[in-house]
Design a protein around this motif. Structure first.
Motif, PDB file in Angstrom:
ATOM      1  N   PHE A 130      49.830  20.467  65.804  1.00 36.57           N
ATOM      2  CA  PHE A 130      49.952  21.718  64.992  1.00 36.57           C
ATOM      3  C   PHE A 130      50.534  21.494  63.699  1.00 36.57           C
ATOM      4  O   PHE A 130      51.737  21.765  63.696  1.00 36.57           O
ATOM      5  CB  PHE A 130      50.707  22.863  66.034  1.00 36.57           C
ATOM      6  CG  PHE A 130      49.955  23.066  67.197  1.00 36.57           C
ATOM      7  CD1 PHE A 130      50.188  21.996  68.284  1.00 36.57           C
ATOM      8  CD2 PHE A 130      48.908  23.898  67.660  1.00 36.57           C
ATOM      9  CE1 PHE A 130      49.506  22.242  69.586  1.00 36.57           C
ATOM     10  CE2 PHE A 130      48.326  24.060  68.771  1.00 36.57           C
ATOM     11  CZ  PHE A 130      48.638  23.293  69.994  1.00 36.57           C
ATOM     12  N   TYR A 131      49.564  21.553  62.683  1.00 37.79           N
ATOM     13  CA  TYR A 131      50.405  20.852  61.434  1.00 37.79           C
ATOM     14  C   TYR A 131      49.093  21.355  60.490  1.00 37.79           C
ATOM     15  O   TYR A 131      47.918  21.016  60.458  1.00 37.79           O
ATOM     16  CB  TYR A 131      50.597  19.520  61.519  1.00 37.79           C
ATOM     17  CG  TYR A 131      51.134  19.130  60.336  1.00 37.79           C
ATOM     18  CD1 TYR A 131      50.320  18.482  59.233  1.00 37.79           C
ATOM     19  CD2 TYR A 131      52.542  19.140  60.002  1.00 37.79           C
ATOM     20  CE1 TYR A 131      50.901  18.022  58.214  1.00 37.79           C
ATOM     21  CE2 TYR A 131      53.139  18.586  58.963  1.00 37.79           C
ATOM     22  CZ  TYR A 131      52.151  18.165  57.904  1.00 37.79           C
ATOM     23  OH  TYR A 131      52.672  17.647  56.656  1.00 37.79           O
ATOM     24  N   MET A 177      37.426  26.507  73.082  1.00 33.74           N
ATOM     25  CA  MET A 177      36.389  25.715  71.763  1.00 33.74           C
ATOM     26  C   MET A 177      35.683  24.825  72.365  1.00 33.74           C
ATOM     27  O   MET A 177      35.794  23.932  73.095  1.00 33.74           O
ATOM     28  CB  MET A 177      37.334  25.148  70.954  1.00 33.74           C
ATOM     29  CG  MET A 177      38.539  25.837  70.312  1.00 33.74           C
ATOM     30  SD  MET A 177      37.888  27.147  69.138  1.00 33.74           S
ATOM     31  CE  MET A 177      38.122  26.448  67.590  1.00 33.74           C
ATOM     32  N   SER A 178      34.469  24.680  71.886  1.00 32.28           N
ATOM     33  CA  SER A 178      33.418  23.989  72.492  1.00 32.28           C
ATOM     34  C   SER A 178      33.456  22.452  72.307  1.00 32.28           C
ATOM     35  O   SER A 178      33.167  21.599  72.877  1.00 32.28           O
ATOM     36  CB  SER A 178      32.005  24.327  72.341  1.00 32.28           C
ATOM     37  OG  SER A 178      32.074  24.615  70.749  1.00 32.28           O
ATOM     38  N   ARG A 179      34.026  22.190  71.020  1.00 30.61           N
ATOM     39  CA  ARG A 179      34.229  20.708  70.695  1.00 30.61           C
ATOM     40  C   ARG A 179      35.593  20.207  70.811  1.00 30.61           C
ATOM     41  O   ARG A 179      36.572  20.846  70.850  1.00 30.61           O
ATOM     42  CB  ARG A 179      33.962  20.532  69.169  1.00 30.61           C
ATOM     43  CG  ARG A 179      32.439  20.607  68.800  1.00 30.61           C
ATOM     44  CD  ARG A 179      32.072  20.315  67.257  1.00 30.61           C
ATOM     45  NE  ARG A 179      31.070  21.278  67.099  1.00 30.61           N
ATOM     46  CZ  ARG A 179      31.005  22.168  66.118  1.00 30.61           C
ATOM     47  NH1 ARG A 179      31.976  21.959  65.130  1.00 30.61           N
ATOM     48  NH2 ARG A 179      30.043  22.872  65.485  1.00 30.61           N
ATOM     49  N   ARG A 180      35.833  18.902  71.182  1.00 30.77           N
ATOM     50  CA  ARG A 180      36.969  18.346  71.263  1.00 30.77           C
ATOM     51  C   ARG A 180      37.626  18.334  69.659  1.00 30.77           C
ATOM     52  O   ARG A 180      37.083  18.097  68.711  1.00 30.77           O
ATOM     53  CB  ARG A 180      36.794  17.193  71.719  1.00 30.77           C
ATOM     54  CG  ARG A 180      36.170  16.864  73.147  1.00 30.77           C
ATOM     55  CD  ARG A 180      37.089  16.394  74.177  1.00 30.77           C
ATOM     56  NE  ARG A 180      37.745  15.113  74.048  1.00 30.77           N
ATOM     57  CZ  ARG A 180      37.024  14.031  74.672  1.00 30.77           C
ATOM     58  NH1 ARG A 180      35.872  14.201  74.997  1.00 30.77           N
ATOM     59  NH2 ARG A 180      37.498  12.767  74.111  1.00 30.77           N
ATOM     60  N   ALA A 181      38.975  18.668  69.959  1.00 32.83           N
ATOM     61  CA  ALA A 181      39.953  18.678  68.619  1.00 32.83           C
ATOM     62  C   ALA A 181      40.077  17.058  68.187  1.00 32.83           C
ATOM     63  O   ALA A 181      40.326  16.436  68.778  1.00 32.83           O
ATOM     64  CB  ALA A 181      41.119  19.401  68.816  1.00 32.83           C
ATOM     65  N   LYS A 182      39.701  17.020  66.845  1.00 33.02           N
ATOM     66  CA  LYS A 182      39.880  15.790  66.371  1.00 33.02           C
ATOM     67  C   LYS A 182      40.936  15.661  65.360  1.00 33.02           C
ATOM     68  O   LYS A 182      41.407  14.548  65.103  1.00 33.02           O
ATOM     69  CB  LYS A 182      38.510  15.110  65.493  1.00 33.02           C
ATOM     70  CG  LYS A 182      37.436  15.104  66.705  1.00 33.02           C
ATOM     71  CD  LYS A 182      36.176  14.313  66.220  1.00 33.02           C
ATOM     72  CE  LYS A 182      35.084  14.445  67.027  1.00 33.02           C
ATOM     73  NZ  LYS A 182      33.952  15.447  66.675  1.00 33.02           N
ATOM     74  N   LYS A 183      41.267  16.775  64.826  1.00 30.46           N
ATOM     75  CA  LYS A 183      42.173  16.954  63.710  1.00 30.46           C
ATOM     76  C   LYS A 183      43.342  17.905  63.846  1.00 30.46           C
ATOM     77  O   LYS A 183      43.176  18.820  64.661  1.00 30.46           O
ATOM     78  CB  LYS A 183      41.643  16.632  62.362  1.00 30.46           C
ATOM     79  CG  LYS A 183      40.754  17.863  61.918  1.00 30.46           C
ATOM     80  CD  LYS A 183      40.116  17.576  60.579  1.00 30.46           C
ATOM     81  CE  LYS A 183      39.292  18.446  60.311  1.00 30.46           C
ATOM     82  NZ  LYS A 183      39.893  19.913  60.013  1.00 30.46           N
TER      83      LYS A 183
END
Lengths: 179, 233
Positions: B78-79, B43-49
Motif C-alpha cells: 500500500f504505497y 479484483m479479477s487480476r492478481r495484484a502485481k504492484k
C-alpha cells in the motif's frame, strides 16, 4: 520507603473516575455523594481520584484521616494510563477509548452513560460489553445501587482484538497473495 | 418555408433532443449499475504492484482504530500513502506522521518519502448554523474534488468520520467516468454495535463502498452485505 510507608502503599486501593475530554457533571456529583463514598469505603477502597475534564462541578476534597475515603481531583492529564494502572477500580464515561484502554489493563470497570448526550450510540458499546460480562454498566441515578451490588469476581477478562482479518479481506479483494 | 414545415422541423428537433437526453441518461445508469456490480466483486487480476492508498482520518477513537489497521497492512503493498484529516483536527495527522516516520526510520528510507499529509475543509462544524453550512459544504466538496484530482488513489481506507463522504462520493464518480478505479474499504467503528453510523449507512445503501466491515455480529445480521471481522481493538 520505610516499612510503615510500604504497608500503607500496599493497603492503598484507588478508585479512579474519568470523563475523558467531555463534561459529565452528573457522574462527578453522583460519585461525590455521601452514600457512594460510604459504599466504596465499605468495600475497602481508600482513595477516590476524579478526573473532571470539562465539567464544572467540583467535588469536596478529603484527607480521609477519619477512616473515610480520601478524595482528590484534577481536570486533565496528557495520559491517564498511569492513573489507570495504579487504580483498583475504574469508573468511566462511555467513550470507547477509555473503555478499551481500561479493559486492556485488565482493570475492573464500571461504565456510566451520559444521558444528556444527544446521540447516545455510546451506550450500545457499554451495554454489549456488560452483557458479555466484561464490565458493569450504570446510569448516574443508579450508580450507588450498581456499586453496592457488584461482584467484581464475576467479571470476565477482555481478550484484545485483532486487525488481521480485515487486512486479509482487503489483500484478497485486491488480488495480493496470501502471506 | 411555410408554417407547416416549420412546426414539424422544430418537433423533430425537440424529439431528437429528448431522445438524446434519454439515451445519455440510460447510458449513465447502465454504467453506474455496471460499476456497482464490478465493485462488489474482488479484483479479477492478481495484484502485481503496490497500490496508491488514501487514508481518511477522523478524530480520537477513529484515528486509533485506523492506526491499528495500518499496523497490520503490508506497507510495501500500500504505497504511496496519502493521509487526509479535517482542517480542525490537529492530533490525527500528527499521529499518522509519527507512524510514518517510525516506519521510515525502521527501513532506512528518507523521511521525505514517508506518507503525504493533507488537510481538508470540514462540511460543517458542530453547532454551525444550517444556512452557512450550505456554503461550507460546497467549499468542502470543491476542496475534496481538488484533492482527489491530485491524488487519484487506487485504494481508499476510511472508518467513519463525515470527512469521508464527499471523498468517497467523488471516488465513485471518478469510477463511473473512467477517471480512476478506486477500491473503497470502510471499517465501521467498534463503538457501533447495533446500528451503523450515518457514514456507514450511506456507503452501504448507496453501494459506494466495495467492502464494508463491521466489528459486531448483530450488524452483519442486519446488513447482510457487510463483512463481520470481529473486534479490531
Amino acid at each position: 520507603m520505610g516499612d510503615r510507608e510500604e504497608e500503607e502503599e500496599g493497603r492503598r486501593r484507588v478508585v479512579f473516575v474519568t470523563v475523558g475530554t467531555t463534561r459529565f457533571d452528573a457522574l462527578v456529583s453522583a460519585v461525590d455523594s455521601e452514600n457512594v463514598r460510604k459504599v466504596l469505603a465499605a468495600k475497602g477502597y481508600t482513595h477516590l481520584l476524579i478526573q473532571l475534564g470539562r465539567g464544572s462541578y467540583l467535588p469536596t476534597k478529603s484527607d480521609g484521616d477519619d477512616g473515610s475515603l480520601a478524595v482528590d481531583y484534577f481536570t486533565f492529564s496528557s495520559s491517564i494510563a498511569d492513573y489507570l494502572r495504579s487504580a483498583s477500580l475504574v469508573i468511566s464515561h462511555a467513550g470507547s477509548g477509555s473503555i478499551f484502554e481500561t479493559l486492556r489493563l485488565c482493570k475492573p470497570l464500571v461504565v456510566v452513560v451520559n444521558e444528556d448526550l444527544m446521540d447516545n450510540h455510546q451506550s450500545e458499546l457499554a451495554e454489549e460489553l456488560a452483557e458479555r460480562k466484561h464490565l458493569y454498566y450504570a446510569r448516574p441515578q443508579n450508580l450507588y445501587q450498581t456499586l453496592a451490588d457488584m461482584d467484581l469476581n464475576t467479571l470476565l477478562p477482555y481478550s484484545p482484538g485483532d486487525a488481521t482479518p480485515v487486512a486479509k479481506h482487503i489483500n484478497r479483494f485486491l488480488g495480493f497473495p496470501d502471506d | 418555408m411555410d408554417k407547416g414545415n416549420g412546426c414539424s422541423f422544430s418537433a423533430v428537433t425537440s424529439t431528437a433532443i429528448i431522445s438524446s437526453v434519454i439515451f445519455v441518461i440510460t447510458l449513465i445508469l447502465v454504467r453506474v449499475l455496471f460499476v456497482i456490480y464490478c465493485s462488489s466483486r474482488p479484483m479479477s487480476r492478481r495484484a502485481k504492484k503496490p497500490v496508491s492508498t488514501l487514508i481518511i482520518l477522523g478524530s480520537g477513537g477513529h484515528t486509533a482504530e485506523m492506526l491499528d489497521l495500518l499496523a497490520v497492512l503490508q506497507k510495501d503493498r500500500f504505497y504511496p500513502r496519502f493521509y487526509i484529516a479535517a482542517a480542525t483536527d490537529n492530533m490525527s495527522l500528527q499521529k499518522a506522521e509519527l507512524l510514518e516516520n517510525s516506519l521510515a526510520a525502521e527501513n532506512g528510507t528518507p523521511i521525505t518519502n514517508a506518507g503525504k499529509f493533507m488537510k481538508i475543509y470540514r462540511s460543517r462544524e458542530v453547532g454551525q448554523s444550517y444556512i452557512t453550512s450550505i456554503w461550507t459544504t460546497l467549499v468542502a466538496m470543491v476542496h475534496a474534488l481538488w484533492l482527489m484530482i491530485k491524488i487519484r488513489p487506487e485504494v481508499i481506507l476510511c472508518n467513519g468520520p463525515g470527512t469521508c463522504i464527499p471523498i468517497c462520493a467523488i471516488a465513485f464518480v471518478f469510477k463511473v467516468l473512467g477517471i480512476r478505479w478506486s477500491s473503497i474499504f470502510y471499517v465501521e467503528s467498534i463503538a457501533r454495535v447495533r446500528r451503523l453510523s450515518l457514514s456507514g449507512l450511506l456507503l452501504y445503501k448507496l453501494r459506494i463502498a466495495d467492502q464494508l466491515f463491521v466489528q459486531w455480529p448483530r450488524l452483519q445480521q442486519q446488513y447482510p452485505r457487510a463483512i463481520y471481522v470481529g473486534r479490531l481493538m
